[in-house]
Design an enzyme around this catalytic site. Structure first.
Site, short mmCIF file in Angstrom:
data_model
loop_
_atom_site.label_atom_id
_atom_site.label_comp_id
_atom_site.label_asym_id
_atom_site.label_seq_id
_atom_site.Cartn_x
_atom_site.Cartn_y
_atom_site.Cartn_z
N GLU A 194 0.84 -1.21 0.00
CA GLU A 194 0.00 0.00 0.00
C GLU A 194 0.88 1.26 0.00
O GLU A 194 0.61 2.23 0.70
CB GLU A 194 -0.94 0.00 1.21
CG GLU A 194 -1.84 -1.22 1.30
CD GLU A 194 -2.91 -1.29 0.20
OE1 GLU A 194 -3.06 -0.33 -0.58
OE2 GLU A 194 -3.59 -2.34 0.15
N GLN B 217 1.23 3.57 -1.99
CA GLN B 217 0.62 4.84 -2.46
C GLN B 217 0.18 5.73 -1.30
O GLN B 217 0.02 6.93 -1.47
CB GLN B 217 -0.57 4.55 -3.39
CG GLN B 217 -1.87 4.13 -2.71
CD GLN B 217 -1.91 2.65 -2.34
OE1 GLN B 217 -1.02 1.89 -2.71
NE2 GLN B 217 -2.93 2.24 -1.59
MG MG Z 1 -3.08 -5.30 -1.80
#
Ligand code: MG
Ligand code: ADP
Length: 179
Positions: free
Chosen positions: A83, A85
């Site tokens: 994750e 981002q």
């Molecule tokens: Mg994922």
């Protein structure tokens, strides 16, 4: 010897976490010292584990910001981030300096938000990485390869944690409402 950076990107349900877990488990088999981090913001399934949609999991350390990774990653050979981002833009420099120290960095993240715009630090990470892998989901509408995360609910903020109740994978034409 320098390390390197690998990016695994794609839409929701495209298998990013699965692929990240696969690479990290193989690094452990190879006796590498492996550390896995995720942003504190992402606690959808579990506080500490990283869990894929098919319930594969691996132990991780949640961190508040990219700076913490530099402090905690000193002793390892391979660093996994999921994750990615959701991290601040500073994560690009953090990954670069860890790779320059000789570490292998594997990051997984959404390359686009629900509007189809590049997501946070992902473009910067993809630019500096040695290896970029784009994985695809299956369009729930027509079965084609999907690279968009379509939001099924009204909320407009960029970050809305959710699963199949809020998002579905769509191909280009179904995302733009042409099917
Ligand atoms: Mg994922
Ligand atoms: P990501 O991290 O990219 O969101 P995961 O690795 O957590 O994806 O999950 C991938 C798994 O999600 C697939 O192996 C499959 O079992 C499941 N899945 C659910 N919906 C879809 C879809 N529309 N397309 C592909 N896989 C899906």
């Amino acid at each position: 010897p320098a390390g390197w950076i690998e990016v695994i990107c794609g839409s929701m349900f495209s298998g990013k976490t699965e692929e990240l877990i696969r690479r990290l488990k193989r690094a452990k088999i190879a006796q590498m010292r492996v550390e896995i981090f995720k942003p504190m913001a992402d606690t959808r399934y579990h506080d500490e584990d990283i869990v894929s949609h098919n319930q594969n999991s691996i132990r991780s350390t949640p961190v508040n910001n990219s700076g913490e990774i530099l402090l905690l990653a000193g002793d390892c050979d391979v660093i996994g981030l999921d994750e990615v981002q959701f991290f601040d833009d500073h994560i690009v420099e953090v990954c670069n300096s860890l790779a320059n120290q000789g570490k292998r960095i594997i990051v997984a993240g959404l390359d686009m938000d629900f509007k189809g715009q590049p997501f946070g630090p992902m473009p910067g990470l993809m630019a500096i990485a040695e290896f970029v892998t784009k994985v695809h989901a299956v369009c729930v509408n027509c079965g084609a390869a999907a690279h968009y995360s379509y939001r099924k609910v009204e909320q407009q903020q960029t970050v809305l944690l959710g699963e199949t109740e809020s998002y579905e994978a769509r191909c280009r034409s179904c995302f733009h409402g042409q099917n």
